[in-house]
Design a protein around this motif. Structure first.
Motif, PDB file in Angstrom:
ATOM      1  N   PRO A  11      -8.097 -11.310  -0.058  1.00 17.60           N
ATOM      2  CA  PRO A  11      -8.070 -11.396   1.409  1.00 17.60           C
ATOM      3  C   PRO A  11      -8.065 -10.038   2.116  1.00 17.60           C
ATOM      4  O   PRO A  11      -8.705  -9.888   3.159  1.00 17.60           O
ATOM      5  N   GLU A  12      -7.357  -9.058   1.572  1.00 22.67           N
ATOM      6  CA  GLU A  12      -7.332  -7.755   2.235  1.00 22.67           C
ATOM      7  C   GLU A  12      -8.719  -7.116   2.270  1.00 22.67           C
ATOM      8  O   GLU A  12      -9.124  -6.554   3.294  1.00 22.67           O
ATOM      9  N   ALA A  13      -9.460  -7.223   1.184  1.00 23.88           N
ATOM     10  CA  ALA A  13     -10.824  -6.676   1.165  1.00 23.88           C
ATOM     11  C   ALA A  13     -11.695  -7.389   2.196  1.00 23.88           C
ATOM     12  O   ALA A  13     -12.503  -6.760   2.893  1.00 23.88           O
ATOM     13  N   LEU A  14     -11.511  -8.707   2.315  1.00 25.05           N
ATOM     14  CA  LEU A  14     -12.285  -9.446   3.308  1.00 25.05           C
ATOM     15  C   LEU A  14     -11.869  -9.048   4.717  1.00 25.05           C
ATOM     16  O   LEU A  14     -12.717  -8.871   5.603  1.00 25.05           O
ATOM     17  N   MET A  15     -10.557  -8.850   4.943  1.00 25.48           N
ATOM     18  CA  MET A  15     -10.079  -8.424   6.265  1.00 25.48           C
ATOM     19  C   MET A  15     -10.708  -7.089   6.645  1.00 25.48           C
ATOM     20  O   MET A  15     -11.178  -6.907   7.777  1.00 25.48           O
ATOM     21  N   ARG A  16     -10.721  -6.159   5.713  1.00 24.00           N
ATOM     22  CA  ARG A  16     -11.313  -4.840   5.988  1.00 24.00           C
ATOM     23  C   ARG A  16     -12.808  -4.961   6.295  1.00 24.00           C
ATOM     24  O   ARG A  16     -13.316  -4.310   7.209  1.00 24.00           O
ATOM     25  N   SER A  17     -13.502  -5.816   5.566  1.00 22.50           N
ATOM     26  CA  SER A  17     -14.941  -5.977   5.817  1.00 22.50           C
ATOM     27  C   SER A  17     -15.186  -6.640   7.169  1.00 22.50           C
ATOM     28  O   SER A  17     -16.148  -6.312   7.860  1.00 22.50           O
ATOM     29  N   ARG A  18     -14.313  -7.559   7.550  1.00 25.78           N
ATOM     30  CA  ARG A  18     -14.468  -8.214   8.853  1.00 25.78           C
ATOM     31  C   ARG A  18     -14.194  -7.243   9.999  1.00 25.78           C
ATOM     32  O   ARG A  18     -14.889  -7.258  11.015  1.00 25.78           O
ATOM     33  N   THR A  52     -11.776   1.008  16.588  1.00 26.79           N
ATOM     34  CA  THR A  52     -11.675   2.378  16.090  1.00 26.79           C
ATOM     35  C   THR A  52     -10.898   2.542  14.787  1.00 26.79           C
ATOM     36  O   THR A  52     -11.176   3.453  14.026  1.00 26.79           O
ATOM     37  N   ARG A  53      -9.917   1.663  14.534  1.00 25.67           N
ATOM     38  CA  ARG A  53      -9.097   1.873  13.340  1.00 25.67           C
ATOM     39  C   ARG A  53      -8.378   0.595  12.961  1.00 25.67           C
ATOM     40  O   ARG A  53      -7.970  -0.172  13.831  1.00 25.67           O
ATOM     41  N   LEU A  54      -8.228   0.403  11.659  1.00 24.19           N
ATOM     42  CA  LEU A  54      -7.504  -0.756  11.142  1.00 24.19           C
ATOM     43  C   LEU A  54      -6.298  -0.273  10.350  1.00 24.19           C
ATOM     44  O   LEU A  54      -6.419   0.613   9.511  1.00 24.19           O
ATOM     45  N   GLU A  55      -5.145  -0.867  10.626  1.00 26.29           N
ATOM     46  CA  GLU A  55      -3.927  -0.631   9.839  1.00 26.29           C
ATOM     47  C   GLU A  55      -3.529  -1.948   9.195  1.00 26.29           C
ATOM     48  O   GLU A  55      -3.246  -2.911   9.906  1.00 26.29           O
ATOM     49  N   VAL A  56      -3.523  -2.005   7.872  1.00 27.08           N
ATOM     50  CA  VAL A  56      -3.024  -3.193   7.184  1.00 27.08           C
ATOM     51  C   VAL A  56      -1.529  -3.002   7.015  1.00 27.08           C
ATOM     52  O   VAL A  56      -1.074  -2.036   6.399  1.00 27.08           O
ATOM     53  N   LEU A  57      -0.745  -3.915   7.580  1.00 29.38           N
ATOM     54  CA  LEU A  57       0.710  -3.817   7.554  1.00 29.38           C
ATOM     55  C   LEU A  57       1.308  -4.531   6.348  1.00 29.38           C
ATOM     56  O   LEU A  57       2.292  -4.075   5.779  1.00 29.38           O
ATOM     57  N   GLU A  58       0.712  -5.654   5.976  1.00 27.06           N
ATOM     58  CA  GLU A  58       1.237  -6.427   4.848  1.00 27.06           C
ATOM     59  C   GLU A  58       0.151  -7.370   4.350  1.00 27.06           C
ATOM     60  O   GLU A  58      -0.642  -7.889   5.125  1.00 27.06           O
ATOM     61  N   GLY A  69      -4.073 -16.693   1.080  1.00 26.54           N
ATOM     62  CA  GLY A  69      -3.480 -15.374   1.227  1.00 26.54           C
ATOM     63  C   GLY A  69      -3.334 -15.069   2.706  1.00 26.54           C
ATOM     64  O   GLY A  69      -3.887 -15.771   3.558  1.00 26.54           O
ATOM     65  N   ALA A  70      -2.590 -14.028   3.006  1.00 22.32           N
ATOM     66  CA  ALA A  70      -2.388 -13.625   4.401  1.00 22.32           C
ATOM     67  C   ALA A  70      -2.430 -12.110   4.494  1.00 22.32           C
ATOM     68  O   ALA A  70      -2.032 -11.408   3.562  1.00 22.32           O
ATOM     69  N   VAL A  71      -2.924 -11.633   5.613  1.00 26.39           N
ATOM     70  CA  VAL A  71      -2.978 -10.197   5.882  1.00 26.39           C
ATOM     71  C   VAL A  71      -2.493  -9.980   7.313  1.00 26.39           C
ATOM     72  O   VAL A  71      -3.040 -10.566   8.251  1.00 26.39           O
ATOM     73  N   GLU A  72      -1.467  -9.148   7.452  1.00 23.98           N
ATOM     74  CA  GLU A  72      -1.019  -8.753   8.794  1.00 23.98           C
ATOM     75  C   GLU A  72      -1.594  -7.376   9.069  1.00 23.98           C
ATOM     76  O   GLU A  72      -1.535  -6.485   8.218  1.00 23.98           O
ATOM     77  N   PHE A  73      -2.139  -7.212  10.254  1.00 25.43           N
ATOM     78  CA  PHE A  73      -2.827  -5.959  10.573  1.00 25.43           C
ATOM     79  C   PHE A  73      -2.680  -5.610  12.047  1.00 25.43           C
ATOM     80  O   PHE A  73      -2.327  -6.454  12.874  1.00 25.43           O
ATOM     81  N   ARG A  74      -2.972  -4.358  12.328  1.00 26.60           N
ATOM     82  CA  ARG A  74      -3.157  -3.867  13.703  1.00 26.60           C
ATOM     83  C   ARG A  74      -4.577  -3.322  13.783  1.00 26.60           C
ATOM     84  O   ARG A  74      -4.954  -2.463  12.990  1.00 26.60           O
ATOM     85  N   GLY A  97     -15.148 -21.221  -3.827  1.00 24.59           N
ATOM     86  CA  GLY A  97     -14.937 -20.105  -4.752  1.00 24.59           C
ATOM     87  C   GLY A  97     -14.847 -18.728  -4.122  1.00 24.59           C
ATOM     88  O   GLY A  97     -14.666 -17.740  -4.832  1.00 24.59           O
ATOM     89  N   GLN A  98     -14.984 -18.626  -2.791  1.00 24.84           N
ATOM     90  CA  GLN A  98     -14.937 -17.318  -2.136  1.00 24.84           C
ATOM     91  C   GLN A  98     -13.855 -17.299  -1.065  1.00 24.84           C
ATOM     92  O   GLN A  98     -13.567 -18.315  -0.441  1.00 24.84           O
ATOM     93  N   TRP A  99     -13.310 -16.105  -0.839  1.00 26.90           N
ATOM     94  CA  TRP A  99     -12.325 -15.939   0.231  1.00 26.90           C
ATOM     95  C   TRP A  99     -13.026 -16.013   1.572  1.00 26.90           C
ATOM     96  O   TRP A  99     -14.085 -15.419   1.761  1.00 26.90           O
ATOM     97  N   VAL A 100     -12.419 -16.772   2.504  1.00 25.92           N
ATOM     98  CA  VAL A 100     -12.925 -16.851   3.875  1.00 25.92           C
ATOM     99  C   VAL A 100     -11.735 -16.789   4.832  1.00 25.92           C
ATOM    100  O   VAL A 100     -10.605 -17.116   4.472  1.00 25.92           O
ATOM    101  N   TYR A 101     -12.020 -16.371   6.041  1.00 24.27           N
ATOM    102  CA  TYR A 101     -11.029 -16.289   7.106  1.00 24.27           C
ATOM    103  C   TYR A 101     -10.819 -17.695   7.673  1.00 24.27           C
ATOM    104  O   TYR A 101     -11.775 -18.386   8.013  1.00 24.27           O
ATOM    105  N   TRP A 102      -9.559 -18.122   7.764  1.00 27.80           N
ATOM    106  CA  TRP A 102      -9.239 -19.421   8.364  1.00 27.80           C
ATOM    107  C   TRP A 102      -8.880 -19.242   9.840  1.00 27.80           C
ATOM    108  O   TRP A 102      -9.384 -19.947  10.699  1.00 27.80           O
ATOM    109  N   GLY A 103      -7.984 -18.286  10.113  1.00 32.05           N
ATOM    110  CA  GLY A 103      -7.537 -18.057  11.488  1.00 32.05           C
ATOM    111  C   GLY A 103      -6.181 -17.402  11.492  1.00 32.05           C
ATOM    112  O   GLY A 103      -5.615 -17.098  10.437  1.00 32.05           O
TER     113      GLY A 103
END
Length: 106
Positions: A11-18, A52-58, A69-74, A97-103
């Motif tokens: 999920p974190e890799a997908l969050m970064r790509s999104r 401009t910038r992504l911070e993954v918090l958790e 999975g879950a990703v908290e970000f700013r 079979g692939q990670w996708v964003y739910w909401g």
């Protein structure tokens, strides 16, 4: 590259790509990586908004045997020159079979 359809490892890799897809206006990747049950028909880009910038918090879950999975970000942005921050804890699930964003998690 994930933007070209390669599956995200977690999920974190997908969050970064999104995030980078929002920044680069890659709407096709955003829609493709969104779960069909929660995906909007389209994604519109605000021309005055610049990500401009992504911070993954958790990051939690998203392991080899996990279904969710879950990703908290700013996400930092500039809107017409004014800086801003959006914070969210996002839910990701495996779909076909692939990670996708739910909401956002509430």
């Amino acid at each position: 590259m994930i933007h070209d359809g390669k599956p995200a490892a977690d999920p974190e890799a997908l969050m970064r790509s999104r995030f980078s897809a929002f920044a680069l206006d890659k709407r096709d990747h955003l829609l493709r990586s969104w779960h069909p049950q929660t995906r909007p028909e389209s994604v519109e880009n605000d021309p005055g908004l610049r990500w401009t910038r992504l911070e993954v918090l958790e990051s939690s879950g998203g392991g080899l045997f996990d279904a969710e999975g879950a990703v908290e970000f700013r996400a930092h942005y500039r809107d017409g020159g004014t800086p801003g921050v959006m914070q969210e804890k996002s839910r990701f699930v495996r779909h076909e079979g692939q990670w996708v964003y739910w909401g956002p998690l509430r």
